[in-house]
Write an enzyme that holds these catalytic residues in place. Structure first.
Site, PDB file in Angstrom:
ATOM      1  N   VAL A   1      54.726 -26.201  17.072  1.00  0.00           N
ATOM      2  CA  VAL A   1      54.163 -26.830  15.877  1.00  0.00           C
ATOM      3  C   VAL A   1      54.796 -26.092  14.695  1.00  0.00           C
ATOM      4  O   VAL A   1      54.437 -24.954  14.405  1.00  0.00           O
ATOM      5  CB  VAL A   1      52.628 -26.732  15.855  1.00  0.00           C
ATOM      6  CG1 VAL A   1      52.082 -27.241  14.529  1.00  0.00           C
ATOM      7  CG2 VAL A   1      52.026 -27.499  17.023  1.00  0.00           C
ATOM      8  N   PRO A   2      55.776 -26.719  14.033  1.00  0.00           N
ATOM      9  CA  PRO A   2      56.595 -26.019  13.028  1.00  0.00           C
ATOM     10  C   PRO A   2      55.911 -25.893  11.669  1.00  0.00           C
ATOM     11  O   PRO A   2      56.291 -26.541  10.691  1.00  0.00           O
ATOM     12  CB  PRO A   2      57.837 -26.905  12.949  1.00  0.00           C
ATOM     13  CG  PRO A   2      57.303 -28.284  13.205  1.00  0.00           C
ATOM     14  CD  PRO A   2      56.224 -28.094  14.242  1.00  0.00           C
ATOM     15  N   CYS A   3      54.941 -25.010  11.577  1.00  0.00           N
ATOM     16  CA  CYS A   3      54.184 -24.851  10.331  1.00  0.00           C
ATOM     17  C   CYS A   3      55.065 -24.372   9.183  1.00  0.00           C
ATOM     18  O   CYS A   3      54.704 -24.564   8.017  1.00  0.00           O
ATOM     19  CB  CYS A   3      53.008 -23.909  10.537  1.00  0.00           C
ATOM     20  SG  CYS A   3      53.455 -22.312  11.217  1.00  0.00           S
ATOM     21  N   HIS A   4      56.233 -23.818   9.487  1.00  0.00           N
ATOM     22  CA  HIS A   4      57.139 -23.385   8.415  1.00  0.00           C
ATOM     23  C   HIS A   4      57.682 -24.579   7.632  1.00  0.00           C
ATOM     24  O   HIS A   4      58.214 -24.401   6.549  1.00  0.00           O
ATOM     25  CB  HIS A   4      58.293 -22.555   8.990  1.00  0.00           C
ATOM     26  CG  HIS A   4      59.155 -23.281   9.963  1.00  0.00           C
ATOM     27  ND1 HIS A   4      58.795 -23.458  11.282  1.00  0.00           N
ATOM     28  CD2 HIS A   4      60.347 -23.891   9.813  1.00  0.00           C
ATOM     29  CE1 HIS A   4      59.752 -24.141  11.900  1.00  0.00           C
ATOM     30  NE2 HIS A   4      60.705 -24.414  11.026  1.00  0.00           N
TER      31      HIS A   4
END
Length: 158
Positions: A112-115
């Site tokens: 989950v690419p929260c960046h």
């Protein structure tokens, strides 16, 4: 004979390591299990690849948290979204701060690419050290950044 018990907690209070010392002898018990329940047989983080997997991994978490992580999972490489856009996408348009708080505890990075989620003006929120790390990741993915902010446009926004 007295004994000492120490432990390490993972986020959300899930027990991950226990160490017991008695009479100078120390034993430890560790867990590879992720998630909130700690039950044997739960899905491992390394096995999470789809939205269905995310739902299964986050069993016991709130519907809001699951929705935030799934919406973030959908952001493709080279694109970004904002906390407000994620909030709107999950039907909670006034919950951008709650989205940010949820992503702050992301247990599934980098799946989950929260960046790829930024402030509405393209800034990377949070502590400077973390912002630098997220900025580095989006630049590596080909997202344009000028003066420390993502260039928000139709080409970059998801």
């Amino acid at each position: 004979m007295p004994f000492r018990i120490s432990w390490a907690e993972h986020f959300r209070g899930a027990l991950t390591d226990i160490e017991i010392t008695r009479g100078g002898v120390t034993g430890s018990v560790g867990s590879e299990v992720q998630g909130t329940g700690g039950e044997a047989g739960r899905m491992r983080k390394a096995d999470v690849r789809t939205e269905k997997d995310i739902r299964e991994y986050l069993e016991g978490w709130s519907d809001f948290e699951k929705a935030v992580y799934i919406a973030t999972f959908r952001i493709p490489k080279g694109k970004v979204s904002t906390y407000g856009r994620i909030a709107e996408a999950i039907g909670r348009p006034r919950a951008s701060r709650a989205v940010a708080n949820t992503l702050h505890e992301n247990p599934l990075w980098p799946v989950v690419p929260c960046h790829r989620v930024v402030c509405s003006d393209g800034r990377f929120g949070g502590p400077a050290k973390w912002a630098r790390g997220r900025r580095k990741h989006v630049v590596e993915e080909g997202t344009p950044v000028v003066d420390g902010k993502v260039v928000l446009s139709e080409d970059t926004l998801f």
